[in-house]
Enzyme design. Structure first.
Site, PDB file in Angstrom:
ATOM      1  N   ARG A 194       0.816  -1.225   0.000  1.00 51.80           N
ATOM      2  CA  ARG A 194       0.000   0.000   0.000  1.00 51.80           C
ATOM      3  C   ARG A 194       0.848   1.273   0.000  1.00 51.80           C
ATOM      4  O   ARG A 194       0.356   2.357   0.305  1.00 51.80           O
ATOM      5  CB  ARG A 194      -0.969   0.013   1.185  1.00 51.80           C
ATOM      6  CG  ARG A 194      -1.991  -1.130   1.146  1.00 51.80           C
ATOM      7  CD  ARG A 194      -2.872  -1.009  -0.083  1.00 51.80           C
ATOM      8  NE  ARG A 194      -3.949  -1.982  -0.116  1.00 51.80           N
ATOM      9  CZ  ARG A 194      -3.950  -3.102  -0.843  1.00 51.80           C
ATOM     10  NH1 ARG A 194      -2.895  -3.409  -1.593  1.00 51.80           N
ATOM     11  NH2 ARG A 194      -4.985  -3.907  -0.830  1.00 51.80           N
ATOM     12  N   LEU A 195       2.117   1.164  -0.362  1.00 50.71           N
ATOM     13  CA  LEU A 195       2.969   2.352  -0.477  1.00 50.71           C
ATOM     14  C   LEU A 195       2.925   2.842  -1.926  1.00 50.71           C
ATOM     15  O   LEU A 195       3.911   2.809  -2.664  1.00 50.71           O
ATOM     16  CB  LEU A 195       4.398   2.026  -0.023  1.00 50.71           C
ATOM     17  CG  LEU A 195       4.514   1.650   1.453  1.00 50.71           C
ATOM     18  CD1 LEU A 195       5.961   1.307   1.804  1.00 50.71           C
ATOM     19  CD2 LEU A 195       4.009   2.787   2.345  1.00 50.71           C
TER      20      LEU A 195
END
Length: 224
Positions: A194-195
């Site tokens: 989720r970066l």
């Protein structure tokens, strides 16, 4: 129903760096749109349109019908909820979500009514059934049954006989186009953990700018 909190997709290691961006927002949008088409993303021209009207915020999916240096184009019934909201507050947002490429494009800007000649030219290019439908539907208004809508459709088919000409069903006076002029365009690339990468082009003076004018935009990287 499954627990949606347990559904996860790893978006992989594809990245988006400033060096990857095209010279201006229009070129970058067209590039990603073409890649979404090549990846067989369903309806890549589908976009969420968010508005704020007298009765509050609302969002819906509409279809992009054009994009050029001026901005993004859509068409609708100008008595609909979205049109009334735009008349109340022309500040809008658009969101393209291309799941097949793990990408999104988010646009913030102002909507304005397109010149009537553009609306009529586009309307004439639509399939006959869609032109009849534009007359038949009093969009956003309640109706008791779908049969009523079908009856109205049949009545309009009789009113506008099929001559094979695009002019046999004229554009309704209450149907028209909107141009969304952007002051912010975000290109979002999904990544693992989720970066995600978020590169945002922001108009230098805060007002809508030409999408093909590289000098009118500054770049920001935002945290996911």
């Amino acid at each position: 129903m499954e627990d949606p909190a347990q559904r996860r997709v790893d978006y992989g290691e594809r990245s988006l760096e400033p060096a990857d961006l095209a010279a201006h927002p229009l070129e970058q949008f067209r590039r990603w749109y073409s890649e979404a088409v090549a990846a067989a993303v369903p309806e890549p021209n589908a976009m969420a349109l968010a508005t704020s009207g007298p009765d509050g915020a609302s969002a819906r999916t509409v279809l992009l019908k054009g994009v050029d240096a001026r901005g993004f184009v859509l068409y609708t019934n100008q008595r609909s909820r979205k049109a009334l909201a735009i008349a109340h507050d022309p500040r809008v947002a658009l969101l393209f979500t291309w799941h097949g490429t793990h990408r999104q494009v988010a646009v913030r800007g102002r909507a304005e009514v397109l010149p009537r000649e553009e609306t009529e030219a586009y309307f004439a290019s639509r399939p006959r059934a869609s032109r009849i439908g534009a007359w038949a539907s009093e969009q956003s208004r309640p109706i008791a049954t779908s049969a009523e809508l079908r009856e109205r459709e049949e009545e309009l088919r009789r009113r506008f006989p099929d001559t094979g000409s695009p002019d046999d069903v004229p554009a309704p006076p209450h149907w028209g186009g909107y141009l969304v002029r952007a002051h912010e365009v975000e290109f979002w690339q999904g990544r693992t953990s989720r970066l995600h990468d978020r590169l945002v082009l922001v108009s230098r003076d805060g007002s809508p700018a030409a999408l093909d004018d590289a000098a009118a935009w500054r770049l920001e990287r935002r945290q996911p």
